[in-house]
Design an enzyme around this catalytic site. Structure first.
Site, PDB file in Angstrom:
ATOM      1  N   CYS A  18      46.286  68.855  -9.389  1.00 39.35           N
ATOM      2  CA  CYS A  18      45.740  70.076  -8.779  1.00 39.35           C
ATOM      3  C   CYS A  18      46.799  71.099  -8.380  1.00 39.35           C
ATOM      4  CB  CYS A  18      44.901  69.709  -7.566  1.00 39.35           C
ATOM      5  SG  CYS A  18      43.583  68.560  -7.984  1.00 39.35           S
TER       6      CYS A  18
HETATM    7  C1  UGA Z   1      45.029  68.524  -3.448  1.00 41.57           C
HETATM    8  C2  UGA Z   1      44.604  69.143  -2.117  1.00 41.57           C
HETATM    9  O1  UGA Z   1      45.263  68.496  -1.037  1.00 41.57           O
HETATM   10  C3  UGA Z   1      43.083  69.031  -1.935  1.00 41.57           C
HETATM   11  O2  UGA Z   1      42.698  69.731  -0.761  1.00 41.57           O
HETATM   12  C4  UGA Z   1      42.396  69.689  -3.145  1.00 41.57           C
HETATM   13  O3  UGA Z   1      41.013  69.649  -3.052  1.00 41.57           O
HETATM   14  C5  UGA Z   1      42.838  68.954  -4.395  1.00 41.57           C
HETATM   15  O4  UGA Z   1      44.270  69.088  -4.518  1.00 41.57           O
HETATM   16  C6  UGA Z   1      42.126  69.604  -5.557  1.00 41.57           C
HETATM   17  O5  UGA Z   1      42.437  70.746  -5.882  1.00 41.57           O
HETATM   18  O6  UGA Z   1      41.164  69.036  -6.044  1.00 41.57           O
HETATM   19  P1  UGA Z   1      45.628  66.044  -4.244  1.00 41.57           P
HETATM   20  O7  UGA Z   1      46.053  66.643  -5.544  1.00 41.57           O
HETATM   21  O8  UGA Z   1      44.796  64.820  -4.254  1.00 41.57           O
HETATM   22  O9  UGA Z   1      44.814  67.119  -3.367  1.00 41.57           O
HETATM   23  O10 UGA Z   1      46.972  65.678  -3.506  1.00 41.57           O
HETATM   24  P2  UGA Z   1      47.678  66.032  -2.107  1.00 41.57           P
HETATM   25  O11 UGA Z   1      47.331  65.017  -1.120  1.00 41.57           O
HETATM   26  O12 UGA Z   1      47.451  67.455  -1.770  1.00 41.57           O
HETATM   27  O13 UGA Z   1      49.213  65.847  -2.524  1.00 41.57           O
HETATM   28  C7  UGA Z   1      49.791  66.659  -3.549  1.00 41.57           C
HETATM   29  C8  UGA Z   1      51.260  66.400  -3.683  1.00 41.57           C
HETATM   30  O14 UGA Z   1      51.979  66.936  -2.595  1.00 41.57           O
HETATM   31  C9  UGA Z   1      51.666  64.929  -3.755  1.00 41.57           C
HETATM   32  O15 UGA Z   1      52.606  64.754  -4.782  1.00 41.57           O
HETATM   33  C10 UGA Z   1      52.273  64.648  -2.404  1.00 41.57           C
HETATM   34  O16 UGA Z   1      53.243  63.627  -2.440  1.00 41.57           O
HETATM   35  C11 UGA Z   1      52.904  65.993  -2.079  1.00 41.57           C
HETATM   36  N1  UGA Z   1      53.094  66.254  -0.629  1.00 41.57           N
HETATM   37  C12 UGA Z   1      52.021  66.358   0.188  1.00 41.57           C
HETATM   38  C13 UGA Z   1      54.372  66.432  -0.141  1.00 41.57           C
HETATM   39  O17 UGA Z   1      55.385  66.359  -0.874  1.00 41.57           O
HETATM   40  N2  UGA Z   1      54.529  66.713   1.202  1.00 41.57           N
HETATM   41  C14 UGA Z   1      53.478  66.822   2.040  1.00 41.57           C
HETATM   42  O18 UGA Z   1      53.692  67.092   3.244  1.00 41.57           O
HETATM   43  C15 UGA Z   1      52.201  66.625   1.524  1.00 41.57           C
END
Ligand code: UGA
Length: 415
Positions: free
Chosen positions: A260
């Site tokens: 995403c």
């Molecule tokens: C993301 C959004 O968080 C959701 O709200 C959204 O609905 C979804 O995309 C979508 O568009 O359907 P997701 O892709 O499951 O969800 O993953 P996240 O939990 O957002 O994490 C994304 C990435 O960011 C991961 O690689 C994670 O490790 C990284 N991350 C997250 C960080 O490096 N630091 C943080 O503080 C948080």
């Protein structure tokens, strides 16, 4: 209500199963016959907390026959919108499904609402979906309604997020469309924002771009903090106490991946360029993210000559709790390591099979074997990595795993 969900990918499957659980009569329509069979056998095609149980509980029809949507009051379009090679978005699935719905609309005499759930560039619903639907000879806003309601599901927590939404965004072509769609959510206690179709599309892209921005911002602060011997996690804690900033998504590390955030920021940048705007700030969010993976490998080079060295990777999934490796930071790290002629051994509790499809020749091993490598790189913060014995090892940590600090040589990417 009678519902059809078209496209049994991530969003479609969760939407269908959850709406069935809430008591709706759901038909899931999917063209992939193998997937249809697996779903009818109640075998989940993706790893998602609680999904297998829920699939076992609900009564849901899964079929390839679009005509099954002819009695539905609400029809969801849940097609995938992958990136083309040139960064533009592929809308072929959306148009194909819209075509199928149009054929069904032609023979319908009653009102229904078509809801776009896929993440799409602004104007897709109004400029592409509606005209295709109107090829049926029926008129949008009179014979049928249209909404665009983006989904905010985190992988791994998708069922929880569906059942407990922080907000419902409803782009509507007219009030009747939104009213009909919202009957589905009568039991939900979430703020509702009703907007135009293209505003709803933009809310989704802007939300994910903002989350990506928060991460790249903290990674930049972390890269500065590291040089100043300041712990960026303490800085994040202090910043997060200001509720205008918030505590969440301030974890510095190797960067963001998944299906995403990287794709949606690409979609937003392409959209901006198409309307003659250079999105320099968003470009930099992506550049910083790309750099973090390289930075991790550069840090490893400080401690070990990578050529011919055995390097162990802990974590391949883009985040813990999933087997998804799409745009995982591990991909860039592996490419960089192979470019340095390192011998890569990798472990992940769930994602090996998916990673193997991209890198069939990598050595996939147990976590114990990874620990025996000359240096260890941590790429995903799986809980179990906090229970390993790192004493005597060289560890370069991209995800802040506390126990890894016991290593003989420990280096955090931004700390
Ligand atoms: C993301 C959004 O968080 C959701 O709200 C959204 O609905 C979804 O995309 C979508 O568009 O359907 P997701 O892709 O499951 O969800 O993953 P996240 O939990 O957002 O994490 C994304 C990435 O960011 C991961 O690689 C994670 O490790 C990284 N991350 C997250 C960080 O490096 N630091 C943080 O503080 C948080």
């Amino acid at each position: 209500m009678r519902i059809s969900v078209i496209g049994a990918g991530y969003v479609g499957l969760i939407t269908g199963v959850c709406l069935a659980k809430l008591g709706n009569e759901v038909t899931l329509i999917e063209i992939d016959a193998q997937k249809v069979k697996a779903l009818n056998d109640r075998v989940p095609p993706i790893h998602e907390e609680g999904l297998a149980e829920l699939m076992g509980q609900v009564d849901m029809d899964v079929s390839s026959d679009h005509q099954k949507s002819r009695h539905s009051e609400v029809i969801f379009i849940c097609a995938g919108t992958p990136s083309n090679e040139d960064g533009t978005v592929f809308l072929g699935h959306i148009t194909a499904i819209s075509d199928q719905i149009s054929k069904v609309l032609r023979s319908r005499g009653d009102y229904c609402v078509v809801v776009v759930k896929s993440t799409v560039p602004p104007d897709t619903t109004e400029g592409i979906v509606v005209p295709i639907l109107e090829k049926s000879g029926k008129k949008c806003g009179k014979d049928f309604g249209v909404c665009m309601s983006p989904e905010f599901l985190r992988e791994g927590k998708a069922i929880y997020d569906f059942m407990n939404p922080a907000r419902l965004i409803v782009g509507e072509c007219d009030k009747r469309s939104g009213d009909t769609f919202l009957r589905l959510y009568e039991s939900f206690d979430a703020p509702i924002l009703r907007t135009t179709l293209r505003t709803a599309e933009m809310i989704k892209l802007a939300s994910n771009a903002f989350l990506a921005t928060k991460i790249s911002f903290m990674n930049e602060i972390g890269n500065i903090c590291k040089r100043l011997h300041i712990d960026v996690y303490d800085v994040a804690e202090g910043m997060g106490l200001d509720d205008r900033i918030g505590k969440k998504f301030l974890n510095a590390g190797i960067g963001f991946g998944g299906s995403c955030l990287p794709k949606d920021i690409r979609m937003l940048k392409t959209t901006a360029r198409e309307v003659g705007y250079q999105p320099r700030f968003l470009d930099e969010v992506t550049n910083l993210n790309d750099q973090q993976a390289i930075r991790l490998v550069r840090l490893a080079k400080k401690h070990i000559n990578l050529e011919g060295a055995t390097i162990g990777l802990l974590g391949l999934a883009f985040k813990p709790g999933t087997d998804d490796v799409r745009d995982s930071r591990a991909i860039a790290v592996v490419k960089a390591l192979l470019g340095e002629q390192a011998l890569v051994k990798a472990y992940d509790p769930l994602a090996v099979e998916n990673f193997r499809k991209m890198f069939p020749n990598l050595d996939y091993v147990s976590k114990e074997e990874v620990l025996n490598c000359e240096a260890i790189l941590i790429l995903t913060e799986w809980e179990e990595f906090n229970e390993l014995d790192y004493r005597g090892k060289i560890v370069i940590d991209g995800r802040r795993v506390a126990r890894a600090r016991d290593a003989r040589i420990y280096e955090g990417i931004c700390w």
